[in-house]
Design a protein around this motif. Structure first.
Motif, PDB file in Angstrom:
ATOM      1  N   ALA A 170       0.828  -1.213   0.000  1.00 39.51           N
ATOM      2  CA  ALA A 170       0.000   0.000   0.000  1.00 39.51           C
ATOM      3  C   ALA A 170       0.855   1.253   0.000  1.00 39.51           C
ATOM      4  O   ALA A 170       0.505   2.267  -0.615  1.00 39.51           O
ATOM      5  CB  ALA A 170      -0.932   0.000   1.205  1.00 39.51           C
ATOM      6  N   ASN A 207     -13.309   9.360  -1.939  1.00 42.36           N
ATOM      7  CA  ASN A 207     -13.375   7.992  -1.411  1.00 42.36           C
ATOM      8  C   ASN A 207     -12.505   7.909  -0.160  1.00 42.36           C
ATOM      9  O   ASN A 207     -11.384   8.418  -0.146  1.00 42.36           O
ATOM     10  CB  ASN A 207     -12.910   6.980  -2.467  1.00 42.36           C
ATOM     11  CG  ASN A 207     -13.254   5.550  -2.102  1.00 42.36           C
ATOM     12  OD1 ASN A 207     -12.872   5.049  -1.056  1.00 42.36           O
ATOM     13  ND2 ASN A 207     -13.996   4.883  -2.995  1.00 42.36           N
ATOM     14  N   ILE A 229     -10.813   5.603   0.996  1.00 39.79           N
ATOM     15  CA  ILE A 229      -9.589   4.810   0.861  1.00 39.79           C
ATOM     16  C   ILE A 229      -8.387   5.686   0.506  1.00 39.79           C
ATOM     17  O   ILE A 229      -7.239   5.300   0.721  1.00 39.79           O
ATOM     18  CB  ILE A 229      -9.791   3.712  -0.209  1.00 39.79           C
ATOM     19  CG1 ILE A 229      -8.701   2.637  -0.080  1.00 39.79           C
ATOM     20  CG2 ILE A 229      -9.767   4.291  -1.619  1.00 39.79           C
ATOM     21  CD1 ILE A 229      -8.886   1.473  -1.005  1.00 39.79           C
ATOM     22  N   LEU A 237      -3.052   5.362  -1.112  1.00 41.15           N
ATOM     23  CA  LEU A 237      -4.209   4.725  -0.482  1.00 41.15           C
ATOM     24  C   LEU A 237      -3.907   4.328   0.953  1.00 41.15           C
ATOM     25  O   LEU A 237      -2.764   4.102   1.340  1.00 41.15           O
ATOM     26  CB  LEU A 237      -4.628   3.496  -1.293  1.00 41.15           C
ATOM     27  CG  LEU A 237      -4.867   3.755  -2.793  1.00 41.15           C
ATOM     28  CD1 LEU A 237      -5.379   2.485  -3.465  1.00 41.15           C
ATOM     29  CD2 LEU A 237      -5.848   4.904  -3.010  1.00 41.15           C
ATOM     30  N   TYR A 291      -4.791   1.606   2.514  1.00 36.47           N
ATOM     31  CA  TYR A 291      -4.425   0.192   2.608  1.00 36.47           C
ATOM     32  C   TYR A 291      -4.449  -0.418   1.214  1.00 36.47           C
ATOM     33  O   TYR A 291      -4.925   0.205   0.261  1.00 36.47           O
ATOM     34  CB  TYR A 291      -5.368  -0.575   3.555  1.00 36.47           C
ATOM     35  CG  TYR A 291      -6.836  -0.482   3.164  1.00 36.47           C
ATOM     36  CD1 TYR A 291      -7.404  -1.386   2.269  1.00 36.47           C
ATOM     37  CD2 TYR A 291      -7.647   0.523   3.686  1.00 36.47           C
ATOM     38  CE1 TYR A 291      -8.738  -1.297   1.902  1.00 36.47           C
ATOM     39  CE2 TYR A 291      -8.986   0.631   3.324  1.00 36.47           C
ATOM     40  CZ  TYR A 291      -9.523  -0.287   2.432  1.00 36.47           C
ATOM     41  OH  TYR A 291     -10.841  -0.190   2.077  1.00 36.47           O
ATOM     42  N   TYR A 292      -3.918  -1.632   1.107  1.00 37.37           N
ATOM     43  CA  TYR A 292      -3.867  -2.282  -0.199  1.00 37.37           C
ATOM     44  C   TYR A 292      -5.267  -2.780  -0.549  1.00 37.37           C
ATOM     45  O   TYR A 292      -5.820  -3.646   0.141  1.00 37.37           O
ATOM     46  CB  TYR A 292      -2.885  -3.452  -0.161  1.00 37.37           C
ATOM     47  CG  TYR A 292      -2.453  -3.906  -1.535  1.00 37.37           C
ATOM     48  CD1 TYR A 292      -1.693  -3.077  -2.335  1.00 37.37           C
ATOM     49  CD2 TYR A 292      -2.795  -5.166  -2.015  1.00 37.37           C
ATOM     50  CE1 TYR A 292      -1.280  -3.487  -3.590  1.00 37.37           C
ATOM     51  CE2 TYR A 292      -2.389  -5.578  -3.264  1.00 37.37           C
ATOM     52  CZ  TYR A 292      -1.628  -4.740  -4.049  1.00 37.37           C
ATOM     53  OH  TYR A 292      -1.226  -5.147  -5.295  1.00 37.37           O
ATOM     54  N   PRO A 293      -5.858  -2.249  -1.609  1.00 34.12           N
ATOM     55  CA  PRO A 293      -7.273  -2.531  -1.899  1.00 34.12           C
ATOM     56  C   PRO A 293      -7.482  -3.827  -2.670  1.00 34.12           C
ATOM     57  O   PRO A 293      -6.562  -4.386  -3.261  1.00 34.12           O
ATOM     58  CB  PRO A 293      -7.668  -1.322  -2.747  1.00 34.12           C
ATOM     59  CG  PRO A 293      -6.413  -0.990  -3.496  1.00 34.12           C
ATOM     60  CD  PRO A 293      -5.267  -1.309  -2.563  1.00 34.12           C
ATOM     61  N   THR A 294      -8.725  -4.271  -2.673  1.00 28.18           N
ATOM     62  CA  THR A 294      -9.112  -5.400  -3.503  1.00 28.18           C
ATOM     63  C   THR A 294      -9.387  -4.874  -4.913  1.00 28.18           C
ATOM     64  O   THR A 294      -9.600  -3.669  -5.107  1.00 28.18           O
ATOM     65  CB  THR A 294     -10.381  -6.068  -2.965  1.00 28.18           C
ATOM     66  OG1 THR A 294     -11.464  -5.127  -3.049  1.00 28.18           O
ATOM     67  CG2 THR A 294     -10.196  -6.492  -1.509  1.00 28.18           C
ATOM     68  N   GLU A 317     -12.480  -2.800  -4.977  1.00 32.68           N
ATOM     69  CA  GLU A 317     -12.324  -1.463  -4.401  1.00 32.68           C
ATOM     70  C   GLU A 317     -11.619  -0.525  -5.373  1.00 32.68           C
ATOM     71  O   GLU A 317     -11.922   0.679  -5.418  1.00 32.68           O
ATOM     72  CB  GLU A 317     -11.536  -1.555  -3.090  1.00 32.68           C
ATOM     73  CG  GLU A 317     -12.336  -2.142  -1.935  1.00 32.68           C
ATOM     74  CD  GLU A 317     -11.510  -2.343  -0.679  1.00 32.68           C
ATOM     75  OE1 GLU A 317     -12.041  -2.132   0.426  1.00 32.68           O
ATOM     76  OE2 GLU A 317     -10.328  -2.728  -0.817  1.00 32.68           O
TER      77      GLU A 317
END
Length: 270
Positions: free
Chosen positions: A39, A61, A63, A103, A105-108, A111
């Protein structure tokens, strides 16, 4: 000697379950730590026709944790060797604005798609580079690795539980005559089965403390720490309090539940 072998087989079976559980926890913590590292190095580039306030981008967003406007000076410098200063200033005004989005965190992948859609809701944003191919490949590899470890741990737990059940059943048969005699004298079911429960609890305690010593040693060993440092992550391999309580709880719970099932099954047969 035979009694020691019976205890040893049950302890080893419980250790297999405990080790599978702890390895899964270590892998899960490693993946989460690695995702934090990813991330910090992963970002999205948004291109806008006009300047946008960083606060407005952050609101798009949750995120998005940080917004940095990229300076066009490096690009202009390569193009402006023979240009007048007035033309350079004009070029700066006409060039689109580039924003680097960091971001939280490391998104899916889902996301990422949602974030990209939210960014395009702003009419000023004309292009979003999310590096989706590289991101999706990395994320799927992490997910695959976690699923493989989970499946392996599940198989080990199921097979080992069946072995423990069989071992406890053997102990029940060995003490069947004593239990029957006690039953004839009116002894309660729990009293007749006290040896079986004592065996289950004692072996669960032995397995838990063996696992505690093993994982504590591994967590303090320099070689293990070097392996995690080599991939740039720092995790708690073994928490002497929380992890040990979890190990102890699982070992005793499995032993008592299986012993109870065996005792109840014996009662039905009687």
């Amino acid at each position: 000697m035979k009694s020691v072998k019976n205890h040893l087989s049950l302890v080893i079976a419980l250790l297999s379950i405990i080790f599978s559980m702890q390895v899964f926890l270590i892998v899960d913590r490693s993946i989460e730590a690695y995702k934090v590292n990813l991330a910090s190095s992963y970002s999205i580039i948004a291109v806008s026709k006009k300047q946008i306030n960083s606060t407005d981008i952050l609101k798009i967003n949750k995120i998005i944790s940080h917004v940095q406007e990229l300076s066009p000076d490096s690009v202009i410098k390569r193009l402006s060797s023979d240009m007048k200063n007035t033309n350079v200033e004009l070029l700066k005004l006409t060039l689109p604005k580039f924003y680097k989005l960091t971001l939280a965190y490391y998104p899916t992948p889902q996301e990422i798609k949602e974030l990209k859609s939210n960014l395009f809701e702003n009419n000023s944003i004309t292009k979003v580079e999310d590096f989706s191919h590289t991101h999706d490949t990395t994320y799927k590899l992490l997910l695959l690795f976690k699923n493989v470890v989970s499946l392996f741990a599940l198989v080990v737990v199921v097979v080992t539980v069946l072995l423990i059940f069989k071992e406890l059943r053997i102990w029940q048969y060995k003490h069947n005559e004593r239990m029957t005699i006690m039953g004839l004298f009116g002894a309660a079911l729990w009293l007749r089965s006290a040896v079986l429960f004592r065996l289950a609890i004692v072996d669960a305690l032995v397995a838990s403390f063996l696992a505690f010593g093993t994982f504590l040693y591994l967590s303090l060993h320099p070689w293990v720490k070097e392996q995690f440092d080599s991939i740039g992550i720092n995790i708690v391999i073994f928490n002497p309090v929380d992890d040990f309580l979890a190990i102890l709880g699982v070992a005793i719970s499995i032993s008592i539940i299986l012993a109870t099932l065996i005792v109840l099954g014996h009662k039905e047969e009687a």
